[in-house]
Design an enzyme around this catalytic site. Structure first.
Site, PDB file in Angstrom:
ATOM      1  N   HIS A  14       0.842  -1.197  -0.109  1.00 11.48           N
ATOM      2  CA  HIS A  14       0.049   0.059  -0.102  1.00 11.48           C
ATOM      3  C   HIS A  14       0.949   1.197  -0.036  1.00 11.48           C
ATOM      4  O   HIS A  14       1.908   1.361   0.652  1.00 11.48           O
ATOM      5  CB  HIS A  14      -1.012   0.069   1.096  1.00 11.48           C
ATOM      6  CG  HIS A  14      -2.080   1.036   1.189  1.00 11.48           C
ATOM      7  ND1 HIS A  14      -1.807   2.292   1.503  1.00 11.48           N
ATOM      8  CD2 HIS A  14      -3.155   0.907   0.845  1.00 11.48           C
ATOM      9  CE1 HIS A  14      -2.626   3.103   1.481  1.00 11.48           C
ATOM     10  NE2 HIS A  14      -3.661   2.223   1.005  1.00 11.48           N
ATOM     11  N   GLU A  44       0.681   4.120   1.581  1.00 13.08           N
ATOM     12  CA  GLU A  44       1.251   4.443   2.798  1.00 13.08           C
ATOM     13  C   GLU A  44       2.379   3.813   3.514  1.00 13.08           C
ATOM     14  O   GLU A  44       3.242   4.301   4.207  1.00 13.08           O
ATOM     15  CB  GLU A  44      -0.031   4.373   3.849  1.00 13.08           C
ATOM     16  CG  GLU A  44      -1.002   5.587   3.291  1.00 13.08           C
ATOM     17  CD  GLU A  44      -2.574   5.305   3.504  1.00 13.08           C
ATOM     18  OE1 GLU A  44      -2.944   4.386   4.593  1.00 13.08           O
ATOM     19  OE2 GLU A  44      -3.380   5.920   3.056  1.00 13.08           O
ATOM     20  N   GLU A  48      -3.822   1.973  -7.264  1.00 16.98           N
ATOM     21  CA  GLU A  48      -4.374   2.880  -6.504  1.00 16.98           C
ATOM     22  C   GLU A  48      -3.384   4.131  -6.749  1.00 16.98           C
ATOM     23  O   GLU A  48      -2.233   4.355  -5.824  1.00 16.98           O
ATOM     24  CB  GLU A  48      -4.194   2.549  -4.950  1.00 16.98           C
ATOM     25  CG  GLU A  48      -5.124   1.389  -4.504  1.00 16.98           C
ATOM     26  CD  GLU A  48      -5.283   1.377  -3.068  1.00 16.98           C
ATOM     27  OE1 GLU A  48      -6.370   1.434  -2.582  1.00 16.98           O
ATOM     28  OE2 GLU A  48      -4.243   1.469  -2.205  1.00 16.98           O
ATOM     29  N   GLY A 103      -7.411   9.023  -0.341  1.00 12.53           N
ATOM     30  CA  GLY A 103      -8.002  10.081   0.822  1.00 12.53           C
ATOM     31  C   GLY A 103      -8.208  11.517   0.304  1.00 12.53           C
ATOM     32  O   GLY A 103      -8.117  12.253   1.230  1.00 12.53           O
TER      33      GLY A 103
HETATM   34  P1  PGA Z   1      -9.508   5.925   0.202  1.00  9.70           P
HETATM   35  O1  PGA Z   1      -8.293   5.009   0.410  1.00  9.70           O
HETATM   36  O2  PGA Z   1     -10.671   5.164  -0.419  1.00  9.70           O
HETATM   37  O3  PGA Z   1      -9.675   6.722   1.455  1.00  9.70           O
HETATM   38  O4  PGA Z   1      -8.923   6.961  -0.938  1.00  9.70           O
HETATM   39  C1  PGA Z   1      -8.094   4.021  -0.548  1.00  9.70           C
HETATM   40  C2  PGA Z   1      -7.025   3.202   0.067  1.00  9.70           C
HETATM   41  O5  PGA Z   1      -6.054   3.579   0.488  1.00  9.70           O
HETATM   42  O6  PGA Z   1      -6.807   1.816  -0.175  1.00  9.70           O
END
Ligand code: PGA
Length: 252
Positions: A97, A99, A169, A175
């Site tokens: 991911h 993050e 993504e 976010g």
């Molecule tokens: P989000 O996050 O839908 O809040 O944009 C998606 C994710 O990070 O998997």
């Protein structure tokens, strides 16, 4: 061609155990009958066992972890291994991911090891990738995505790819409330499928599920899921409210 349709909630570091079980109860109640879609709850580690028990016996509901260690076991205080995840009843794990890549500086070697350990322990990895805003602005998005796919997935075989799910993504959409348009999502998902075909052959490419993630919500899910190469969504913010998450599930 029989691609699994998936709507997965990535709760990130949100909710207490009581809030989590209440959310799952609501989703079970409202979407239990709708079994064309595989629903996955990517919960924080401490909830995995409880939520696994809560959904046990329910068709097309699963639990996943948001991360796992790249180490097998041993003196790695605070880490959680793939074998531990499996022992809680969980069946999926997110790997790579953005993050984790950004804040925890996860490298391609670590991501490769995490996928390997997940597969060795009968967990399905959901491998996440996607370009940053500056990369898209500089028209480098295809190049970056191809590189992210190749540098990790080329360590695996076509047989192993059957148990891997992909999640595109775009970092600029996570976010932020700014979603990829259906055209942007379809264009990239098609490119990802072509890249998988190049690496592993057409059959593997046609059968792998590719999820879209990044500000996918109850308003835009339907048009995103209507794209021929979008096989579902990895939902962050909108998976924290039962109503929104159920609407997204019914968007197929
Ligand atoms: P989000 O996050 O839908 O809040 O944009 C998606 C994710 O990070 O998997």
């Amino acid at each position: 061609m029989s691609r699994t349709k998936i709507v997965a909630g990535n709760w990130k570091m949100n909710k207490t155990l009581n809030e989590a079980t209440a959310l799952v109860n609501e989703v079970l109640k409202n979407t239990n009958e709708f079994d064309e879609v595989q629903k996955i709850f990517f919960t924080p580690f401490p909830f995995l066992n409880d939520i696994s028990k809560q959904i046990s016996g329910k068709k097309n509901f699963s639990v996943g972890a948001q991360n796992c260690s790249e180490q097998v076991s041993g003196a790695f205080t605070g880490e959680v291994s793939a074998v531990m995840l499996k022992s809680t009843g969980c069946n999926y794990v997110l790997v790579g991911h953005s993050e984790r890549r950004e804040y925890f500086k996860e490298t391609k070697e670590q991501l490769t090891s995490k996928i390997k350990l997940a597969l060795d322990n009968d967990l399905k990895p959901v491998f996440c990738f996607g370009e940053k805003l500056a990369e898209r602005k500089n028209k480098l998005h295809f190049e970056i995505v191809a590189q992210q796919l190749k540098e990790v997935l080329s360590s695996f075989s076509a047989v192993q790819l059957k148990n891997i799910i992909l999640a595109y993504e775009p970092v600029w959409a996570i976010g932020t409330g700014e979603t990829a348009s259906p055209a942007q999502a379809q264009e990239m998902h098609r490119f990802v499928r072509d890249t998988i075909a190049e690496l592993f052959g057409t059959e593997t490419a046609l059968n792998i599920s590719i999820l879209y993630g990044g500000s996918c919500n109850a308003q835009n899910a339907q048009e995103l899921f209507a794209c021929p190469d979008v096989d579902g969504g990895l939902i962050g913010g909108a998976s924290l409210k039962a109503d929104d998450f159920c609407k997204i599930i019914y968007s197929f």
